[in-house]
Design a protein around this motif. Structure first.
Motif, PDB file in Angstrom:
ATOM      1  N   VAL A 221      -2.959   3.308  -5.054  1.00 22.19           N
ATOM      2  CA  VAL A 221      -3.041   3.258  -3.594  1.00 22.19           C
ATOM      3  C   VAL A 221      -4.449   2.868  -3.149  1.00 22.19           C
ATOM      4  O   VAL A 221      -4.639   1.991  -2.301  1.00 22.19           O
ATOM      5  N   PHE A 222      -5.458   3.503  -3.734  1.00 25.87           N
ATOM      6  CA  PHE A 222      -6.832   3.226  -3.323  1.00 25.87           C
ATOM      7  C   PHE A 222      -7.275   1.826  -3.730  1.00 25.87           C
ATOM      8  O   PHE A 222      -7.960   1.139  -2.970  1.00 25.87           O
TER       9      PHE A 222
ATOM     10  N   SER B  97      -5.599  -0.816  -1.420  1.00 17.74           N
ATOM     11  CA  SER B  97      -6.105  -0.858  -0.053  1.00 17.74           C
ATOM     12  C   SER B  97      -7.550  -1.322   0.002  1.00 17.74           C
ATOM     13  O   SER B  97      -7.910  -2.193   0.803  1.00 17.74           O
TER      14      SER B  97
ATOM     15  N   ALA C 203     -12.137   7.332  -3.700  1.00 18.83           N
ATOM     16  CA  ALA C 203     -12.165   6.551  -2.463  1.00 18.83           C
ATOM     17  C   ALA C 203     -13.505   5.853  -2.287  1.00 18.83           C
ATOM     18  O   ALA C 203     -13.566   4.667  -1.930  1.00 18.83           O
TER      19      ALA C 203
ATOM     20  N   GLY D  56      -4.913   5.435   2.493  1.00 18.51           N
ATOM     21  CA  GLY D  56      -4.844   5.853   1.095  1.00 18.51           C
ATOM     22  C   GLY D  56      -4.696   7.354   0.954  1.00 18.51           C
ATOM     23  O   GLY D  56      -3.883   7.836   0.147  1.00 18.51           O
TER      24      GLY D  56
ATOM     25  N   THR E 252       0.808  -1.214   0.000  1.00 12.52           N
ATOM     26  CA  THR E 252       0.000   0.000   0.000  1.00 12.52           C
ATOM     27  C   THR E 252       0.840   1.262   0.000  1.00 12.52           C
ATOM     28  O   THR E 252       0.486   2.244  -0.631  1.00 12.52           O
TER      29      THR E 252
ATOM     30  N   ASP F  66      -1.409   9.263  -0.580  1.00 11.00           N
ATOM     31  CA  ASP F  66      -1.586  10.144  -1.737  1.00 11.00           C
ATOM     32  C   ASP F  66      -1.048  11.541  -1.459  1.00 11.00           C
ATOM     33  O   ASP F  66      -0.490  12.198  -2.348  1.00 11.00           O
TER      34      ASP F  66
ATOM     35  N   TYR G  45      -8.355   1.845   5.950  1.00 13.02           N
ATOM     36  CA  TYR G  45      -7.796   1.667   4.608  1.00 13.02           C
ATOM     37  C   TYR G  45      -7.909   2.947   3.774  1.00 13.02           C
ATOM     38  O   TYR G  45      -6.976   3.298   3.044  1.00 13.02           O
TER      39      TYR G  45
END
Length: 259
Positions: free
Chosen positions: A80-81, A84, A160, A127, A39, A131, A123
């Motif tokens: 990243v999103f 996770s 997200a 994220g 992550t 970011d 999570y």
């Protein structure tokens, strides 16, 4: 003369179980080396590499007049999103269901829905933090500060929400942790392909670009990139992201099983 009984302090008592649950789940996440590695370290390392190589900071006609760093920054933010919320979160929740943790929670004062809330906050919070780190590293390397900050924030929030809804849908469809891992990886590669990880959107042909526009991460990259360039995100990608969040969230809510 009678005295009026004092009302019990309801709010602090109600909040303690969720705060304690959030603290415990956050500690379990921090102890998971694979979660932190996939992550956080990989996208941060990728942006650092792009930032220190002079050629990747220069504009290129290949990338539509942008530098590779500016092209891949929003793509890594999407990574990243999706890692996770779509890969890690479903495996954890499906594992809890498989081990009977969700069923046992239903007999305690803390309902299983609070576990979902705690996991979602952890999570998605991770994220957002990663970011921000990616953006700061890119700005230090010459990428301009987002000139449409409200649009930038709105785009990331919708990304997200969409990725969390997709992750919950994967959780709802997966009966075991192993199946959740397999489904998460199965969803990961198409999402990242249409986000432009292997073929940047500027180099996609018209059919691929059209599919990318209507994919959740393709729409996310489009909205974030526009915000970074100062144009502000168009309504179309924002509506695509909202549509995925609502549709996948509704299906996940109907199909989700606690036991």
């Amino acid at each position: 003369m009678t005295s009026t009984p004092l009302a019990p302090p309801a709010c602090p008592v109600r909040r303690r179980p969720f705060r304690e649950l959030l603290r415990v789940e956050a500690r379990l996440f921090a102890r998971s080396a694979s979660s932190v590695l996939w992550t956080a370290l990989i996208p941060v390392a990728a942006v650092v590499v792009l930032a220190v190589v002079p050629a990747t900071r220069r504009p290129s006609d290949t990338y539509g007049g942008l530098s590779p760093l500016r092209v891949y920054l929003p793509i890594l933010m999407m990574y990243v999103f999706v890692m996770s919320a779509v890969n890690l979160l479903p495996a954890v929740l499906a594992g809890y269901r498989e081990k009977g943790i969700l069923r046992r929670l239903s007999t305690t004062p803390v309902p299983p829905s609070r576990l979902l809330g705690a996991q979602g906050l952890i999570y998605l919070g991770v994220g957002v933090v990663i970011d921000v780190v990616l953006l700061v590293v890119a700005i230090c390397a010459g990428v301009p500060v987002p000139r449409q900050l409200p649009g930038f924030v709105l785009s990331l929030l919708l990304v997200a929400a969409a990725t969390l809804a997709i992750g919950l849908l994967v959780t709802a469809l997966a009966g075991t942790e192993r199946i959740a891992n397999a489904l998460g990886m199965l969803v990961f590669f198409p999402l990242m392909f249409f986000a432009g990880l292997w073929i940047p959107r500027a180099k996609m042909n018209h059919p691929l670009r059209t599919i990318s526009d209507y994919s959740p991460l393709g729409a996310g990259v489009r909205a974030v990139q526009a915000s970074l360039e100062g144009h502000g995100p168009a309504a179309a990608p924002l509506l695509v992201l909202a549509g995925y969040a609502v549709a996948c969230g509704a299906i996940a809510a109907r199909r989700f099983r606690w036991r």
